[in-house]
Write a protein that holds these residues in place. Structure first.
Motif, PDB file in Angstrom:
ATOM      1  N   GLU A 142      69.228   0.552   7.389  1.00  0.00           N
ATOM      2  CA  GLU A 142      69.738   0.078   8.684  1.00  0.00           C
ATOM      3  C   GLU A 142      68.628  -0.370   9.638  1.00  0.00           C
ATOM      4  O   GLU A 142      68.912  -0.866  10.735  1.00  0.00           O
ATOM      5  CB  GLU A 142      70.547   1.194   9.378  1.00  0.00           C
ATOM      6  CG  GLU A 142      71.763   1.668   8.611  1.00  0.00           C
ATOM      7  CD  GLU A 142      71.421   2.787   7.627  1.00  0.00           C
ATOM      8  OE1 GLU A 142      70.274   3.301   7.677  1.00  0.00           O
ATOM      9  OE2 GLU A 142      72.290   3.131   6.800  1.00  0.00           O
ATOM     10  N   GLU A 143      67.372  -0.224   9.227  1.00  0.00           N
ATOM     11  CA  GLU A 143      66.268  -0.501  10.141  1.00  0.00           C
ATOM     12  C   GLU A 143      66.188  -1.988  10.500  1.00  0.00           C
ATOM     13  O   GLU A 143      66.383  -2.857   9.634  1.00  0.00           O
ATOM     14  CB  GLU A 143      64.934  -0.070   9.513  1.00  0.00           C
ATOM     15  CG  GLU A 143      64.856   1.413   9.156  1.00  0.00           C
ATOM     16  CD  GLU A 143      65.269   1.696   7.725  1.00  0.00           C
ATOM     17  OE1 GLU A 143      64.845   2.720   7.196  1.00  0.00           O
ATOM     18  OE2 GLU A 143      66.033   0.877   7.154  1.00  0.00           O
ATOM     19  N   PRO A 144      65.897  -2.302  11.762  1.00  0.00           N
ATOM     20  CA  PRO A 144      65.694  -3.705  12.146  1.00  0.00           C
ATOM     21  C   PRO A 144      64.335  -4.214  11.677  1.00  0.00           C
ATOM     22  O   PRO A 144      63.421  -3.425  11.419  1.00  0.00           O
ATOM     23  CB  PRO A 144      65.750  -3.646  13.683  1.00  0.00           C
ATOM     24  CG  PRO A 144      65.286  -2.258  14.022  1.00  0.00           C
ATOM     25  CD  PRO A 144      65.790  -1.373  12.909  1.00  0.00           C
ATOM     26  N   GLY A 145      64.209  -5.517  11.529  1.00  0.00           N
ATOM     27  CA  GLY A 145      62.936  -6.108  11.134  1.00  0.00           C
ATOM     28  C   GLY A 145      62.524  -5.748   9.731  1.00  0.00           C
ATOM     29  O   GLY A 145      61.323  -5.629   9.437  1.00  0.00           O
ATOM     30  N   CYS A 146      63.489  -5.613   8.842  1.00  0.00           N
ATOM     31  CA  CYS A 146      63.198  -5.211   7.454  1.00  0.00           C
ATOM     32  C   CYS A 146      62.960  -6.451   6.597  1.00  0.00           C
ATOM     33  O   CYS A 146      63.844  -7.301   6.432  1.00  0.00           O
ATOM     34  CB  CYS A 146      64.356  -4.389   6.893  1.00  0.00           C
ATOM     35  SG  CYS A 146      64.180  -3.987   5.147  1.00  0.00           S
ATOM     36  N   SER A 147      61.793  -6.544   6.022  1.00  0.00           N
ATOM     37  CA  SER A 147      61.438  -7.698   5.188  1.00  0.00           C
ATOM     38  C   SER A 147      62.214  -7.714   3.870  1.00  0.00           C
ATOM     39  O   SER A 147      62.485  -8.782   3.322  1.00  0.00           O
ATOM     40  CB  SER A 147      59.930  -7.685   4.898  1.00  0.00           C
ATOM     41  OG  SER A 147      59.178  -7.816   6.090  1.00  0.00           O
ATOM     42  N   VAL A 148      62.574  -6.542   3.359  1.00  0.00           N
ATOM     43  CA  VAL A 148      63.325  -6.483   2.110  1.00  0.00           C
ATOM     44  C   VAL A 148      64.725  -7.052   2.302  1.00  0.00           C
ATOM     45  O   VAL A 148      65.202  -7.860   1.486  1.00  0.00           O
ATOM     46  CB  VAL A 148      63.391  -5.032   1.578  1.00  0.00           C
ATOM     47  CG1 VAL A 148      64.394  -4.915   0.433  1.00  0.00           C
ATOM     48  CG2 VAL A 148      62.010  -4.579   1.113  1.00  0.00           C
ATOM     49  N   LYS A 149      65.389  -6.645   3.374  1.00  0.00           N
ATOM     50  CA  LYS A 149      66.739  -7.173   3.640  1.00  0.00           C
ATOM     51  C   LYS A 149      66.696  -8.681   3.897  1.00  0.00           C
ATOM     52  O   LYS A 149      67.597  -9.412   3.465  1.00  0.00           O
ATOM     53  CB  LYS A 149      67.373  -6.443   4.817  1.00  0.00           C
ATOM     54  CG  LYS A 149      67.771  -5.011   4.505  1.00  0.00           C
ATOM     55  CD  LYS A 149      68.608  -4.379   5.600  1.00  0.00           C
ATOM     56  CE  LYS A 149      67.803  -4.182   6.880  1.00  0.00           C
ATOM     57  NZ  LYS A 149      68.581  -3.490   7.925  1.00  0.00           N
ATOM     58  N   ASN A 150      65.645  -9.135   4.544  1.00  0.00           N
ATOM     59  CA  ASN A 150      65.487 -10.581   4.749  1.00  0.00           C
ATOM     60  C   ASN A 150      65.294 -11.302   3.418  1.00  0.00           C
ATOM     61  O   ASN A 150      65.833 -12.398   3.207  1.00  0.00           O
ATOM     62  CB  ASN A 150      64.295 -10.864   5.670  1.00  0.00           C
ATOM     63  CG  ASN A 150      64.571 -10.472   7.118  1.00  0.00           C
ATOM     64  OD1 ASN A 150      65.732 -10.392   7.529  1.00  0.00           O
ATOM     65  ND2 ASN A 150      63.518 -10.228   7.881  1.00  0.00           N
ATOM     66  N   ALA A 151      64.544 -10.685   2.519  1.00  0.00           N
ATOM     67  CA  ALA A 151      64.309 -11.293   1.209  1.00  0.00           C
ATOM     68  C   ALA A 151      65.605 -11.377   0.397  1.00  0.00           C
ATOM     69  O   ALA A 151      65.811 -12.331  -0.359  1.00  0.00           O
ATOM     70  CB  ALA A 151      63.261 -10.488   0.439  1.00  0.00           C
ATOM     71  N   VAL A 152      66.482 -10.392   0.573  1.00  0.00           N
ATOM     72  CA  VAL A 152      67.784 -10.434  -0.102  1.00  0.00           C
ATOM     73  C   VAL A 152      68.597 -11.617   0.413  1.00  0.00           C
ATOM     74  O   VAL A 152      69.195 -12.384  -0.364  1.00  0.00           O
ATOM     75  CB  VAL A 152      68.555  -9.111   0.107  1.00  0.00           C
ATOM     76  CG1 VAL A 152      69.966  -9.221  -0.491  1.00  0.00           C
ATOM     77  CG2 VAL A 152      67.807  -7.945  -0.518  1.00  0.00           C
ATOM     78  N   LYS A 153      68.610 -11.801   1.726  1.00  0.00           N
ATOM     79  CA  LYS A 153      69.357 -12.913   2.324  1.00  0.00           C
ATOM     80  C   LYS A 153      68.806 -14.270   1.882  1.00  0.00           C
ATOM     81  O   LYS A 153      69.559 -15.226   1.683  1.00  0.00           O
ATOM     82  CB  LYS A 153      69.302 -12.805   3.847  1.00  0.00           C
ATOM     83  CG  LYS A 153      70.050 -11.609   4.418  1.00  0.00           C
ATOM     84  CD  LYS A 153      69.883 -11.543   5.932  1.00  0.00           C
ATOM     85  CE  LYS A 153      70.572 -10.323   6.517  1.00  0.00           C
ATOM     86  NZ  LYS A 153      70.357 -10.219   7.991  1.00  0.00           N
ATOM     87  N   GLU A 154      67.485 -14.339   1.718  1.00  0.00           N
ATOM     88  CA  GLU A 154      66.840 -15.613   1.387  1.00  0.00           C
ATOM     89  C   GLU A 154      66.743 -15.858  -0.120  1.00  0.00           C
ATOM     90  O   GLU A 154      66.228 -16.895  -0.546  1.00  0.00           O
ATOM     91  CB  GLU A 154      65.451 -15.657   2.021  1.00  0.00           C
ATOM     92  CG  GLU A 154      65.486 -15.633   3.559  1.00  0.00           C
ATOM     93  CD  GLU A 154      64.113 -15.433   4.169  1.00  0.00           C
ATOM     94  OE1 GLU A 154      63.132 -15.326   3.381  1.00  0.00           O
ATOM     95  OE2 GLU A 154      64.022 -15.369   5.404  1.00  0.00           O
ATOM     96  N   GLY A 155      67.212 -14.908  -0.927  1.00  0.00           N
ATOM     97  CA  GLY A 155      67.206 -15.097  -2.374  1.00  0.00           C
ATOM     98  C   GLY A 155      65.955 -14.627  -3.078  1.00  0.00           C
ATOM     99  O   GLY A 155      65.810 -14.829  -4.287  1.00  0.00           O
ATOM    100  N   GLY A 156      65.031 -13.995  -2.351  1.00  0.00           N
ATOM    101  CA  GLY A 156      63.802 -13.511  -2.974  1.00  0.00           C
ATOM    102  C   GLY A 156      64.006 -12.242  -3.782  1.00  0.00           C
ATOM    103  O   GLY A 156      63.225 -11.947  -4.688  1.00  0.00           O
ATOM    104  N   ILE A 157      65.027 -11.466  -3.431  1.00  0.00           N
ATOM    105  CA  ILE A 157      65.401 -10.251  -4.168  1.00  0.00           C
ATOM    106  C   ILE A 157      66.859 -10.393  -4.561  1.00  0.00           C
ATOM    107  O   ILE A 157      67.701 -10.749  -3.730  1.00  0.00           O
ATOM    108  CB  ILE A 157      65.196  -8.981  -3.313  1.00  0.00           C
ATOM    109  CG1 ILE A 157      63.700  -8.731  -3.084  1.00  0.00           C
ATOM    110  CG2 ILE A 157      65.827  -7.760  -3.989  1.00  0.00           C
ATOM    111  CD1 ILE A 157      63.397  -7.542  -2.201  1.00  0.00           C
ATOM    112  N   HIS A 158      67.149 -10.125  -5.826  1.00  0.00           N
ATOM    113  CA  HIS A 158      68.522 -10.278  -6.315  1.00  0.00           C
ATOM    114  C   HIS A 158      69.436  -9.287  -5.583  1.00  0.00           C
ATOM    115  O   HIS A 158      69.108  -8.106  -5.471  1.00  0.00           O
ATOM    116  CB  HIS A 158      68.580 -10.026  -7.820  1.00  0.00           C
ATOM    117  CG  HIS A 158      69.790 -10.595  -8.473  1.00  0.00           C
ATOM    118  ND1 HIS A 158      71.036 -10.039  -8.324  1.00  0.00           N
ATOM    119  CD2 HIS A 158      69.958 -11.701  -9.252  1.00  0.00           C
ATOM    120  CE1 HIS A 158      71.922 -10.749  -9.013  1.00  0.00           C
ATOM    121  NE2 HIS A 158      71.290 -11.758  -9.580  1.00  0.00           N
TER     122      HIS A 158
END
Length: 292
Positions: free
Chosen positions: A256-272
């Motif tokens: 739930e943390e804000p500014g999370c690079s992992v969650k951003n990568a999921v949205k952008e397709g970098g992490i499945h």
């Protein structure tokens, strides 16, 4: 005393391969007092009590350089995680749990997707590419057609490799295809539930040559990782590690943390997205079990 390696353990008997042959051993009570529970793969010291019957007594378990919980094994150089593309369909949550276990033990893991001859083109290949992007070696095989067997055989050379995966994915069939002289028991898939039957009932170590060993293991459908805490789970997802330093919070668990690079990568397709959802599922399971 002689030294050997445990290649099989059944009902309190430990079968030790040594220069004298395969010796069926029982463990001395002192091992239990020392909390030395022998595992397949262990180097041990033993005495022969009846040479004609090839029977002996385990005296000491020598120090291990690693230990696996499931499959229970010791002194393994790499883990071969075997899943099929279909029949049965791959359980990616279980795949990620097994990879987490390997990461927690600093054990190299090789992924094998079997039954490639039955796979629908493009459906599962994107996940293959995703695991390769994470840095895992992935080999596609077919025991039926022979595809990938040469590459897999090469990847096993000069190592002790433990197999892990669900029942019915073809672990024993793969070994038989690469090394026909073993003739391991194989089973059919249950048509009713589309799951494999447990043809391998115990872990057994097979020596290919002087430096190559393969451990065939029983299939399993679940794997608890609640011996890890949330931070350890996060650190076992190697594709999250590079992004951890760019999260807003150093202690970010990517939930739930804000500014999370992992969650951003999921949205952008970098992490499945399936990989991330598996991570969330495992964290939720650990939190739930902790309450009981």
């Amino acid at each position: 005393m002689e030294q050997g390696r445990i290649v099989k353990a059944i009902s309190g008997f430990f079968y030790v391969q040594s220069i004298s042959g395969i010796i069926s051993c029982k463990g001395r009570g002192i091992l239990k007092k020392k909390e030395q529970i022998p595992l397949v793969g262990d180097q041990v010291l033993f005495t022969i009590t009846d040479r004609a019957a090839m029977e002996g007594m385990l005296e000491e378990v020598l120090p291990r350089f690693n230990e696996l919980i499931r499959p229970p094994a010791a002194n393994v150089d790499q883990l071969l995680v075997v899943f099929s593309y279909t029949h049965p369909a791959p359980n990616y949550v279980l795949l990620d749990r097994i990879l987490m276990m390997a990461e927690s033990q600093h054990l190299p893991a090789l992924i094998c997707f079997n039954k490639v001859d039955l796979a629908e083109s493009g459906i599962n290949r994107s996940l293959k590419a995703a695991y390769e992007t994470m840095g895992y070696a992935v080999i596609e095989t077919s025991a039926k057609s022979g595809d990938g067997l040469s590459a897999l055989k090469q990847a096993l050379r000069h190592r002790t490799t433990a197999l892990a995966g669900t029942s019915g994915v073809g672990k024993s069939t793969l070994i038989n295809s690469m090394f026909p002289h073993f003739s391991l028991e194989t089973g059919r898939l249950s048509q009713k539930i589309q799951r494999g039957r447990h043809t391998t009932r115990h872990s057994e170590l097979h020596q290919i040559d002087e430096t190559t060993w393969i451990m065939d293991t029983p299939g399993f459908s679940t794997l608890s990782v609640d011996y890890l805490d949330e931070t350890e789970v996060r650190d076992c997802f190697r594709d999250f590690e590079a992004l951890q330093t760019t999260c807003r919070f150093h202690s970010c668990l990517h939930l739930e943390e804000p500014g999370c690079s992992v969650k951003n990568a999921v949205k952008e397709g970098g992490i499945h997205p399936n990989r991330y959802q598996n991570y969330v599922t495992i964290i939720q399971e650990i939190r739930k079990n902790r309450r009981y």
